[in-house]
Design an enzyme around this catalytic site. Structure first.
Site, PDB file in Angstrom:
ATOM      1  N   HIS A 106       0.801  -1.224   0.000  1.00 36.65           N
ATOM      2  CA  HIS A 106       0.000   0.000   0.000  1.00 36.65           C
ATOM      3  C   HIS A 106       0.841   1.286   0.000  1.00 36.65           C
ATOM      4  O   HIS A 106       0.410   2.316   0.531  1.00 36.65           O
ATOM      5  CB  HIS A 106      -0.975   0.007   1.184  1.00 36.65           C
ATOM      6  CG  HIS A 106      -2.036  -1.058   1.126  1.00 36.65           C
ATOM      7  ND1 HIS A 106      -2.578  -1.512  -0.059  1.00 36.65           N
ATOM      8  CD2 HIS A 106      -2.667  -1.770   2.113  1.00 36.65           C
ATOM      9  CE1 HIS A 106      -3.494  -2.447   0.199  1.00 36.65           C
ATOM     10  NE2 HIS A 106      -3.556  -2.636   1.503  1.00 36.65           N
ATOM     11  N   HIS A 178      -9.907   1.515   0.443  1.00 33.83           N
ATOM     12  CA  HIS A 178      -9.809   0.368   1.335  1.00 33.83           C
ATOM     13  C   HIS A 178     -10.936   0.308   2.359  1.00 33.83           C
ATOM     14  O   HIS A 178     -10.734  -0.118   3.501  1.00 33.83           O
ATOM     15  CB  HIS A 178      -8.452   0.355   2.032  1.00 33.83           C
ATOM     16  CG  HIS A 178      -7.964  -1.014   2.386  1.00 33.83           C
ATOM     17  ND1 HIS A 178      -8.706  -1.886   3.149  1.00 33.83           N
ATOM     18  CD2 HIS A 178      -6.845  -1.674   2.056  1.00 33.83           C
ATOM     19  CE1 HIS A 178      -8.034  -3.004   3.296  1.00 33.83           C
ATOM     20  NE2 HIS A 178      -6.905  -2.908   2.633  1.00 33.83           N
ATOM     21  N   GLU A 312     -11.347  -4.287  -2.905  1.00 37.03           N
ATOM     22  CA  GLU A 312     -10.478  -3.217  -3.397  1.00 37.03           C
ATOM     23  C   GLU A 312     -10.239  -3.391  -4.887  1.00 37.03           C
ATOM     24  O   GLU A 312      -9.558  -4.324  -5.301  1.00 37.03           O
ATOM     25  CB  GLU A 312      -9.143  -3.263  -2.651  1.00 37.03           C
ATOM     26  CG  GLU A 312      -9.268  -3.263  -1.142  1.00 37.03           C
ATOM     27  CD  GLU A 312      -8.099  -4.002  -0.476  1.00 37.03           C
ATOM     28  OE1 GLU A 312      -6.941  -3.614  -0.682  1.00 37.03           O
ATOM     29  OE2 GLU A 312      -8.356  -4.986   0.237  1.00 37.03           O
TER      30      GLU A 312
END
Ligand code: GLA
Length: 349
Positions: A106, A178, A312
């Site tokens: 991420h 998210h 996601e």
């Protein structure tokens, strides 16, 4: 339809965080905050007409400054994992932070979810846009990247998230949201009773460190077959190497078709709330909240393991290093434009 702006709180170092609530005529609303361009709440009617907040999150800025689960977060410049926390682009090697095993997850630790974005209510009264300037070599990525994330709520309870960006050099752009959803209401138990459909004939199996091995495997005959609605918990504990690598569902699915299309559908028979996920991206990560942890959530709620799930939308994990996957490379001067829609409704069980 209206947007109400108010102060959400302050960061630990004293910067003001704005909140924007978008409410439609039917009373549904979403709240987004300038810290992390985070989707903080999603209030939608259940089958009886009562509003439920179906997104996990926090009431204050402070827990979002740690946010170990990435609740509601805008993830960038590149979501999910990059193997070895490095990639080669135009013959040059770029190094990112290794924040999970040897890999990058991420784009953290300095992810866009920890930035203060410049928020502005749209003149249409139904949207809020957040702007961010990400400098050349920010997080290790080449190119100065300017991106706007726009949240909108429609009169028929669809939440859309649009990413619009441009970079002055070739870079990687693979942003996602998210949010974790629990269609009974955040804090109301776990999501193993939810019915999930994922419009994917294939998924990308991973190694023991959650990096896709580079193939798309058929879901047929595996616990990953969500082609028709199935309760999330039904096959979750079957003996399966893939599920043991990740401690439960945490895999990318190869969404059938291309262009803007339905990628998934989630349904709770208890509330009657249904959520369709639409996306123009090739993949979707289904993460079943296997490791939910951290401080109490909104209203002091406890979010147990599997207390919410994330869907996601994305280019496949590690696609920058995997020639077999669609490339997340954004060319200099070209527009990065992608949209995800979470469309809510109700139906009978
Ligand atoms: C993604 C990853 C998961 C987990 C969550 C954040 O879904 O695939 O492994 O790291 O983000 O908790």
């Amino acid at each position: 339809m209206s947007v109400r702006e108010f102060t959400f709180g302050k960061t630990g170092d004293g910067r003001e965080v704005a909140a924007f609530e978008i409410k439609n005529a039917g009373g549904a609303s979403i709240t987004v905050i300038s810290y992390g361009a985070i989707l903080q709440s999603v209030l939608v009617p259940d089958a009886g007409g009562a509003l439920r907040d179906v997104a996990l999150g926090y009431d204050a800025v402070e827990p979002y400054e740690a946010n170990p689960n990435y609740f509601g977060a805008t993830i960038g410049r590149s979501g999910n994992r990059i193997a070895g926390a490095a990639f080669t682009l135009n013959g040059k090697r770029y190094q990112l932070a290794a924040n999970e095993n040897d890999n990058n997850l991420h784009s953290c630790p300095d992810g866009y979810n920890f930035r203060l974005w410049d928020g502005k209510a749209g003149e249409d009264g139904l949207s809020v846009s957040f702007r961010l300037h990400s400098a050349d070599m920010d997080q290790g990525f080449p190119g100065a990247f300017d991106v706007t994330v726009t949240y909108a709520l429609s009169e028929d309870n669809a939440v859309s998230i649009t990413y619009d960006g441009i970079s002055d050099a070739d870079t990687v752009a693979n942003m996602t949201n998210h949010s974790y959803f629990n269609l009974k209401g955040a804090g109301c138990g776990d999501i193993y009773d939810h019915f999930l459909t994922i419009c994917a004939d294939g998924y990308t199996p991973v190694d023991a460190k959650s990096i896709p091995v580079g193939t798309v495997a058929p879901v047929e005959g595996t616990p990953f077959d969500f082609r028709t609605a199935k309760q999330v918990g039904r096959d979750a504990d079957l003996p399966c190497e893939q599920l043991s690598f990740t401690g439960g569902y945490d895999h990318n699915f190869a969404v059938n078709g291309e262009g803007m299309r339905q990628a998934a559908e989630l349904f709770s028979a208890e509330s009657g709330i249904v959520m369709k996920v639409l996306s123009d991206l090739p993949g979707i990560q289904f993460y079943a909240g296997n490791f939910l942890s951290g401080p109490a959530g909104k209203g002091g709620a406890a979010y147990p393991v599997h207390g919410g799930l994330a869907l996601e939308t994305q280019y496949y994990p590690n696609s920058v290093n995997e020639p077999a996957f669609a490339s997340p490379v954004l060319k200099a001067g070209e527009r990065y434009f992608t949209r995800t829609v979470y469309a809510f409704g109700v139906k009978a069980g």
